[in-house]
Design a protein around this motif. Structure first.
Motif, PDB file in Angstrom:
ATOM      1  N   PHE A   3       0.841  -1.191   0.000  1.00  0.00           N
ATOM      2  CA  PHE A   3       0.000   0.000   0.000  1.00  0.00           C
ATOM      3  C   PHE A   3       0.888   1.258   0.000  1.00  0.00           C
ATOM      4  CE2 PHE A   3      -2.704   2.963   2.617  1.00  0.00           C
ATOM      5  CZ  PHE A   3      -3.549   3.269   1.576  1.00  0.00           C
ATOM      6  N   VAL A   4       1.821   1.292   0.948  1.00  0.00           N
ATOM      7  CA  VAL A   4       2.804   2.383   0.952  1.00  0.00           C
ATOM      8  C   VAL A   4       4.186   1.767   0.735  1.00  0.00           C
ATOM      9  CG1 VAL A   4       3.857   4.255   2.290  1.00  0.00           C
ATOM     10  CG2 VAL A   4       1.423   3.772   2.553  1.00  0.00           C
ATOM     11  N   ALA A   5       4.901   2.253  -0.262  1.00  0.00           N
ATOM     12  CA  ALA A   5       6.236   1.731  -0.537  1.00  0.00           C
ATOM     13  C   ALA A   5       7.234   2.889  -0.543  1.00  0.00           C
ATOM     14  CB  ALA A   5       6.252   1.021  -1.889  1.00  0.00           C
ATOM     15  N   VAL A   6       8.198   2.806   0.335  1.00  0.00           N
ATOM     16  CA  VAL A   6       9.232   3.838   0.422  1.00  0.00           C
ATOM     17  C   VAL A   6      10.528   3.182  -0.029  1.00  0.00           C
ATOM     18  CG1 VAL A   6      10.510   5.345   2.000  1.00  0.00           C
ATOM     19  CG2 VAL A   6       8.071   4.915   2.402  1.00  0.00           C
ATOM     20  N   SER A   7      11.167   3.733  -1.070  1.00  0.00           N
ATOM     21  CA  SER A   7      12.394   3.088  -1.500  1.00  0.00           C
ATOM     22  C   SER A   7      13.582   4.023  -1.533  1.00  0.00           C
ATOM     23  CB  SER A   7      12.235   2.420  -2.873  1.00  0.00           C
ATOM     24  OG  SER A   7      11.090   2.844  -3.524  1.00  0.00           O
ATOM     25  N   SER A  23      14.010   2.606   3.503  1.00  0.00           N
ATOM     26  CA  SER A  23      13.133   1.796   2.665  1.00  0.00           C
ATOM     27  C   SER A  23      12.125   1.097   3.551  1.00  0.00           C
ATOM     28  CB  SER A  23      13.930   0.746   1.896  1.00  0.00           C
ATOM     29  OG  SER A  23      14.767   1.377   0.954  1.00  0.00           O
ATOM     30  N   LEU A  24      10.910   0.975   3.050  1.00  0.00           N
ATOM     31  CA  LEU A  24       9.835   0.447   3.899  1.00  0.00           C
ATOM     32  C   LEU A  24       8.658   0.030   3.038  1.00  0.00           C
ATOM     33  CD1 LEU A  24       8.751   0.421   6.923  1.00  0.00           C
ATOM     34  CD2 LEU A  24       7.919   2.726   6.469  1.00  0.00           C
ATOM     35  N   GLN A  25       8.071  -1.106   3.376  1.00  0.00           N
ATOM     36  CA  GLN A  25       6.851  -1.554   2.685  1.00  0.00           C
ATOM     37  C   GLN A  25       5.768  -1.690   3.739  1.00  0.00           C
ATOM     38  OE1 GLN A  25       6.802  -2.534  -0.678  1.00  0.00           O
ATOM     39  NE2 GLN A  25       8.961  -2.003  -0.923  1.00  0.00           N
ATOM     40  N   VAL A  26       4.661  -1.015   3.542  1.00  0.00           N
ATOM     41  CA  VAL A  26       3.590  -1.063   4.545  1.00  0.00           C
ATOM     42  C   VAL A  26       2.279  -1.515   3.900  1.00  0.00           C
ATOM     43  CG1 VAL A  26       2.245   0.309   6.191  1.00  0.00           C
ATOM     44  CG2 VAL A  26       4.666   0.760   5.912  1.00  0.00           C
ATOM     45  N   PRO A  27       1.741  -2.643   4.355  1.00  0.00           N
ATOM     46  CA  PRO A  27       0.434  -3.065   3.832  1.00  0.00           C
ATOM     47  C   PRO A  27      -0.683  -2.163   4.364  1.00  0.00           C
ATOM     48  CG  PRO A  27       1.454  -4.810   5.156  1.00  0.00           C
ATOM     49  CD  PRO A  27       2.272  -3.578   5.338  1.00  0.00           C
ATOM     50  N   ARG A  28      -1.793  -2.152   3.687  1.00  0.00           N
ATOM     51  CA  ARG A  28      -2.949  -1.376   4.116  1.00  0.00           C
ATOM     52  C   ARG A  28      -3.411  -1.843   5.510  1.00  0.00           C
ATOM     53  NH1 ARG A  28      -6.998   1.224   1.096  1.00  0.00           N
ATOM     54  NH2 ARG A  28      -6.177   0.395  -0.837  1.00  0.00           N
ATOM     55  N   GLY A  29      -3.820  -0.894   6.311  1.00  0.00           N
ATOM     56  CA  GLY A  29      -4.389  -1.247   7.610  1.00  0.00           C
ATOM     57  C   GLY A  29      -3.378  -1.398   8.721  1.00  0.00           C
ATOM     58  N   GLU A  30      -2.121  -1.132   8.430  1.00  0.00           N
ATOM     59  CA  GLU A  30      -1.112  -1.257   9.475  1.00  0.00           C
ATOM     60  C   GLU A  30      -1.114   0.016  10.341  1.00  0.00           C
ATOM     61  OE1 GLU A  30       2.012  -4.242  10.099  1.00  0.00           O
ATOM     62  OE2 GLU A  30       2.513  -3.277   8.235  1.00  0.00           O
ATOM     63  N   LYS A  42      12.264  12.159  12.254  1.00  0.00           N
ATOM     64  CA  LYS A  42      10.948  11.504  12.252  1.00  0.00           C
ATOM     65  C   LYS A  42       9.873  12.404  11.638  1.00  0.00           C
ATOM     66  CE  LYS A  42      11.032  11.147  16.707  1.00  0.00           C
ATOM     67  NZ  LYS A  42      12.301  11.855  16.988  1.00  0.00           N
ATOM     68  N   SER A  43       9.855  13.676  12.080  1.00  0.00           N
ATOM     69  CA  SER A  43       8.843  14.596  11.535  1.00  0.00           C
ATOM     70  C   SER A  43       9.104  14.852  10.052  1.00  0.00           C
ATOM     71  CB  SER A  43       8.859  15.928  12.286  1.00  0.00           C
ATOM     72  OG  SER A  43       8.515  15.715  13.631  1.00  0.00           O
ATOM     73  N   THR A  44      10.386  14.912   9.695  1.00  0.00           N
ATOM     74  CA  THR A  44      10.746  15.096   8.287  1.00  0.00           C
ATOM     75  C   THR A  44      10.188  13.937   7.464  1.00  0.00           C
ATOM     76  OG1 THR A  44      12.748  16.231   8.977  1.00  0.00           O
ATOM     77  CG2 THR A  44      12.720  15.378   6.724  1.00  0.00           C
ATOM     78  N   PHE A  45      10.314  12.735   7.991  1.00  0.00           N
ATOM     79  CA  PHE A  45       9.792  11.557   7.298  1.00  0.00           C
ATOM     80  C   PHE A  45       8.272  11.667   7.126  1.00  0.00           C
ATOM     81  CE2 PHE A  45       8.332   7.037   7.485  1.00  0.00           C
ATOM     82  CZ  PHE A  45       8.802   6.673   6.241  1.00  0.00           C
ATOM     83  N   LEU A  46       7.567  12.074   8.191  1.00  0.00           N
ATOM     84  CA  LEU A  46       6.099  12.230   8.081  1.00  0.00           C
ATOM     85  C   LEU A  46       5.753  13.312   7.066  1.00  0.00           C
ATOM     86  CD1 LEU A  46       4.274  11.984  11.534  1.00  0.00           C
ATOM     87  CD2 LEU A  46       4.821  10.201   9.905  1.00  0.00           C
ATOM     88  N   ARG A  47       6.512  14.398   7.077  1.00  0.00           N
ATOM     89  CA  ARG A  47       6.220  15.491   6.131  1.00  0.00           C
ATOM     90  C   ARG A  47       6.417  15.031   4.690  1.00  0.00           C
ATOM     91  NH1 ARG A  47       8.863  18.864   9.889  1.00  0.00           N
ATOM     92  NH2 ARG A  47      10.708  18.932   8.576  1.00  0.00           N
ATOM     93  N   MET A  48       7.350  14.114   4.482  1.00  0.00           N
ATOM     94  CA  MET A  48       7.531  13.575   3.118  1.00  0.00           C
ATOM     95  C   MET A  48       6.374  12.650   2.760  1.00  0.00           C
ATOM     96  SD  MET A  48      11.606  13.144   2.470  1.00  0.00           S
ATOM     97  CE  MET A  48      12.060  12.241   3.921  1.00  0.00           C
ATOM     98  N   LEU A  49       5.875  11.893   3.734  1.00  0.00           N
ATOM     99  CA  LEU A  49       4.696  11.046   3.464  1.00  0.00           C
ATOM    100  C   LEU A  49       3.477  11.909   3.153  1.00  0.00           C
ATOM    101  CD1 LEU A  49       4.925   8.292   6.249  1.00  0.00           C
ATOM    102  CD2 LEU A  49       5.227   7.954   3.801  1.00  0.00           C
ATOM    103  N   LEU A  50       3.442  13.071   3.793  1.00  0.00           N
ATOM    104  CA  LEU A  50       2.325  13.999   3.577  1.00  0.00           C
ATOM    105  C   LEU A  50       2.429  14.682   2.218  1.00  0.00           C
ATOM    106  CD1 LEU A  50      -0.124  15.383   4.997  1.00  0.00           C
ATOM    107  CD2 LEU A  50       1.473  17.079   5.890  1.00  0.00           C
ATOM    108  N   GLY A  51       3.648  14.799   1.707  1.00  0.00           N
ATOM    109  CA  GLY A  51       3.844  15.486   0.437  1.00  0.00           C
ATOM    110  C   GLY A  51       4.207  16.954   0.641  1.00  0.00           C
ATOM    111  N   VAL A  62       2.097   5.413  -3.062  1.00  0.00           N
ATOM    112  CA  VAL A  62       0.896   4.918  -2.377  1.00  0.00           C
ATOM    113  C   VAL A  62       0.063   4.212  -3.432  1.00  0.00           C
ATOM    114  CG1 VAL A  62      -1.186   5.540  -1.098  1.00  0.00           C
ATOM    115  CG2 VAL A  62       0.937   6.773  -0.680  1.00  0.00           C
ATOM    116  N   GLU A  63      -0.242   2.974  -3.184  1.00  0.00           N
ATOM    117  CA  GLU A  63      -0.925   2.119  -4.157  1.00  0.00           C
ATOM    118  C   GLU A  63      -0.226   2.176  -5.520  1.00  0.00           C
ATOM    119  OE1 GLU A  63      -4.916   3.815  -3.387  1.00  0.00           O
ATOM    120  OE2 GLU A  63      -5.449   1.767  -2.824  1.00  0.00           O
ATOM    121  N   GLY A  64       1.080   2.152  -5.500  1.00  0.00           N
ATOM    122  CA  GLY A  64       1.847   2.098  -6.747  1.00  0.00           C
ATOM    123  C   GLY A  64       2.053   3.436  -7.432  1.00  0.00           C
TER     124      GLY A  64
END
Ligand SMILES: Nc1ncnc2c1ncn2[C@@H]1O[C@H](COP(=O)(O)OP(=O)(O)OP(=O)(O)O)[C@@H](O)[C@H]1O
Ligand SMILES: [Mg+2]
Length: 265
Positions: A3-7, A23-30, A42-51, A62-64
């Motif tokens: 679902f979420v793939a960080v490479s 790098s990280l692979q996260v299935p949906r619902g985790e 850590k916050s920098t990482f979240l901000r990158m996930l947020l865009g 996210v979903e490919g």
């Protein structure tokens, strides 16, 4: 496909590397909890996930699909502080996103769309226990109530991913306990994927299905800022992700002291 793939993510601020080789692979619902030393990224990482922030190298999908370079409705976020608008009441805070979306110039809703938005806001206020405070301003709410409001606001767009940056860090232990229950319920009911940064290791064990530790693996004593942090531990916790079964069973044995803390009323 995860679902979420960080490479192989890298991020620096100026000459200072902050994160490297993440790098990280996260299935949906985790429910991913993240711990690590202050300033490790850590916050920098979240901000990158947020865009909100772009990596220097590597990618997040996210979903490919690569995540858009700006926050979108599929990702909600709650920070430790300042997530809500101080000059708006509880109800106005919850109506604002719909107002901006449907009426960007006037910022007001009329007729049916106002009714729908109001009904949704009221249902959320009920869910998070703020119905009685609809007309209050954030400064008139306790810390726990403000964070409830911030969570409700993040849920308005029904995000698939919820990003929580130390959302309970400033709250008293008793209130935290209530918030743990609330976030657990929301996670199960909305079948969301959650990333939560916390400084509280017990909280990380208790809430997460998976715990990530961010740390530096390389140190140069002459140049402490020479290297960035990465994921040094990735622990599967004794709890199923929602997509692969039911949510966490509250009666389940928790590791170490987390179980004791659960017993505190
Ligand atoms: N916009 C920015 N410009 C320059 N440096 C930044 C910026 N944002 C963060 N930093 C630096 O990047 C590093 C990582 O910051 P970040 O906020 O991600 O750490 P953190 O792990 O969340 O820390 P904490 O646990 O204290 O919240 C810190 O050294 C910080 O000073
Ligand atoms: Mg932080």
């Amino acid at each position: 496909m995860s679902f979420v793939a960080v490479s192989d993510l890298y991020k620096s601020y100026g000459p200072a590397p902050i994160l490297e080789r993440v790098s990280l692979q996260v299935p949906r619902g985790e429910f991913v909890t993240i711990v690590g030393a202050s300033g490790c990224g850590k916050s920098t990482f979240l901000r990158m996930l947020l865009g909100q922030e772009q990596p220097d190298r590597g990618r997040i999908a996210v979903e490919g699909m690569p995540i858009p370079g700006e926050p979108g409705p599929d990702r909600g976020v709650v920070f430790q502080k300042y997530s809500v608008f101080p000059h708006l009441t509880v109800l106005q805070n919850l109506l604002l996103p719909a107002e901006i979306e449907k009426s960007p110039w006037l910022g007001r809703l009329f007729g049916e769309s106002r009714k729908t938005a109001k009904a949704e806001a009221e249902a959320l206020m009920e869910k998070i226990g703020l119905s009685h405070a609809a007309k209050r301003y954030p400064a008139q709410l306790s810390g726990g109530m403000q964070q409830r409001l911030a969570i409700a606001q993040a849920l308005l767009k029904k995000p698939k991913i919820l990003l929580l940056d130390e959302p309970f860090g400033a709250l008293d232990p008793g209130i935290r306990q209530d918030m743990h229950e609330l976030i657990g319920e929301i996670w199960r009911e909305h079948a969301m994927t959650i990333f939560m940064v916390t400084h509280d290791i017990q909280e990380a064990f208790k809430l997460g299905t998976r715990l990530l530790v961010f740390d530096k693996v390389r140190h140069d004593p002459q140049h402490p800022g020479a290297y960035g942090a990465t994921i040094t531990y990735d622990l599967k916790l004794n709890k199923p992700a929602i997509a692969s079964g039911n949510g966490p069973d509250e009666s389940e044995a928790m590791p170490g002291d987390a179980a004791k803390e659960e017993a505190i009323p």
